[in-house]
Design an enzyme around this catalytic site. Structure first.
Site, short mmCIF file in Angstrom:
data_model
loop_
_atom_site.label_atom_id
_atom_site.label_comp_id
_atom_site.label_asym_id
_atom_site.label_seq_id
_atom_site.Cartn_x
_atom_site.Cartn_y
_atom_site.Cartn_z
N HIS A 6 -17.03 -2.74 -74.96
CA HIS A 6 -17.60 -2.56 -76.28
C HIS A 6 -17.85 -3.89 -77.00
CE1 HIS A 6 -13.22 -2.52 -77.49
NE2 HIS A 6 -13.71 -3.28 -78.45
N ASP A 24 -13.90 0.95 -70.16
CA ASP A 24 -14.20 0.04 -71.27
C ASP A 24 -13.90 -1.41 -70.88
OD1 ASP A 24 -15.11 -0.74 -73.78
OD2 ASP A 24 -13.13 -0.62 -74.68
N SER A 30 -9.96 -7.69 -79.39
CA SER A 30 -10.45 -6.87 -78.28
C SER A 30 -10.87 -7.77 -77.12
CB SER A 30 -11.63 -6.01 -78.72
OG SER A 30 -11.23 -5.00 -79.59
#
Length: 488
Positions: free
Chosen positions: A129, A159, A235
């Site tokens: 993402h 992901d 992230s």
């Protein structure tokens, strides 16, 4: 009067020096060290050990954690003021302005995240993402050098995205991957990343849980939970063990306000290792498929089966063309472990399989009719049977403009659908087409047309050629069955 009473400052000084030793002695007396603490996980033995720093671990690991900048160009059509008028919306619907809008506008959207170098040749792992849809991806090293990155592999199921930068013959610092089986709840870990765009921020915490499932829609995740602070921009960053290895890739948090509330999750290095191997092999993502599905054993199920406690996955479906069926796994079996690792729910089962590669052999421990047994399974990819037979539909019918195909287990997994469902699936919808007008969507499974069951694309084409003047289409969307009635 004693000297301790006459000199209260001396009393405080003595207590300050003796208190750590007193507490340590009390702890050791209450819990025998040999019985409760593994040799490699000992309590501090001196005041000097209490003052030990994480700095050596950070100095070793932080050069392998990078900043990632991704930008993409988005073109949107500005709605016309005329079609935004409530009068037109009342008679023509709210989508009219989007269909007949004004001038197009282009703008650049940016995303910011972190990444971890896992190979000295510049191979970097991050979250999908972070870079999804990016036209330009830039990696900034801790020494502030910047490189353009290319995507080797992007996996929506985990992901994870694997990038690579070209630094010539220079070998970059990188992190070795740990094993999830080595982690224990209570282990100290460090989170290294770039929260809010700040370079190289480090937070510390413990492993709060391992094998945490049910916190994401991703179907292959069994997360490491930590209370090390993880914030936006972290992230794709590193969750590091105290021996400087990568325990996992920080990916999401539970938060009411958007900041760290002490509940963060990392993708375990076991899954990272499998995705990196696929990326370096260069033949795309190759994920093994067990070919079995089931549900977690509840207290009621355990009681009905005379199990001592609820654990494992009760097999409810075995695909006839999957590895499980080939090896003799049956409906009603309870899977309790894979290669000695406990399995307590379907997500944990999927994760254990996802960390392997096609061709790997695993031992599955099952309970069958109350008797423990072991099944040896050679994993394989999901079969593309029947072949997809991609077909574009045209003509004057409600499916015109749709591209459809036969749904096989392989195609179902690619689309994020149930691999045990068969039928004709919608793969694409052309813009400004009849199928788009009737709001068909990618992933819709066509069940029947004019009461004729649709199993293959040929069944659909045969029914469309009949042209009966009206159309009654039934389709499956997620867990719902929808009906569409169209008259010519």
């Amino acid at each position: 009067m004693s000297s301790l009473t006459q000199h209260p400052a001396s009393l405080r000084q003595v207590v300050r020096h003796l208190l750590p030793a007193m507490l340590l002695a009390a702890a050791l007396q209450a819990v025998p060290l040999a019985a409760s603490v593994a040799a490699e996980r000992q309590l501090p033995q001196s005041q000097g050990q209490v003052l030990l720093s994480f700095a050596p671990v950070v100095k070793s690991a932080s050069p392998a954690v990078v900043n990632i900048y991704a930008s993409r160009r988005v073109v949107r059509r500005a709605p016309s003021a005329l079609f935004n008028d409530p009068f037109f919306k009342r008679f023509f619907g709210p989508d009219l302005g989007r269909a007949f809008g004004g001038q197009t506008q282009e703008r650049v959207e940016n995303s910011l995240g972190s990444g971890v170098i896992v190979d000295p040749d510049g191979v970097i792992v991050t979250n999908r993402h972070v870079v999804e849809g990016g036209d330009d991806i830039t990696v900034a090293l801790p020494d502030r050098r910047e490189f353009e990155a290319r995507v080797l592999l992007s996996d929506p199921h985990s992901d994870l995205a694997i990038l690579q930068i070209d630094t010539g013959d220079e070998a970059l610092p990188h992190l070795e991957l740990a094993e999830m089986a080595e982690l224990e709840v209570g282990d100290l870990v460090l989170a290294i990343g770039n929260p809010f765009g700040l370079r190289q921020s480090v937070t510390s915490g413990i492993v709060s849980a391992v094998g945490r499932t049910g916190v994401s829609r991703l179907d292959t995740h069994s997360f490491i939970q930590t209370d090390a602070a993880i914030n936006p921009g972290n992230s794709g960053g590193a969750l590091v063990t105290l021996d400087g290895r990568l325990a996992g890739v920080n990916t999401l948090i539970f938060s009411e306000g958007g900041g760290s509330d002490g509940i963060g999750f990392a993708i375990p290095a076991d899954l990272v290792r499998a995705v990196v191997a696929d990326a370096l092999a260069g033949d795309g993502l190759r994920r093994p498929w067990l070919g079995a599905a089931g549900q977690a054993v509840t207290s009621d199920i355990a009681r009905s089966l005379d199990m001592g406690r609820p654990h494992g996955v009760l097999v409810s479906n075995v695909h006839p063309r999957g590895a499980a069926a080939d090896s003799g796994l049956q409906r009603g079996d309870i899977i309790t472990a894979i290669d000695g690792r406990t399995v307590d729910d379907p997500q944990a089962l999927k994760f254990q399989i996802a960390t392997r590669r096609p061709g790997d052999e695993v031992d599955i421990e099952v309970r069958r009719d109350g008797t423990p047994t072991r099944i040896h399974i050679r994993l394989a990819e999901a079969p593309e049977d029947p072949p997809s037979d991609r077909t574009a539909i045209d003509g004057r019918n409600p499916l015109a403009g749709a591209t459809v195909g036969n749904l096989s287990p392989a195609l179902a997994l690619e689309l994020g659908l149930d691999p045990f469902v068969e039928g004709v699936v919608v793969l694409e919808i052309a813009r400004d087409s009849r199928a788009g007008y009737y709001r068909l969507q990618r992933g819709d499974i066509l069940v029947s047309l004019n009461e004729q069951e649709l199993v293959l694309v040929d069944d659909l084409l045969q029914e469309l050629e009949a042209d009966r003047g009206s159309w009654h289409l039934r389709l499956r969307r997620g867990t719902r069955i929808l009906n569409l009635e169209v008259r010519s």
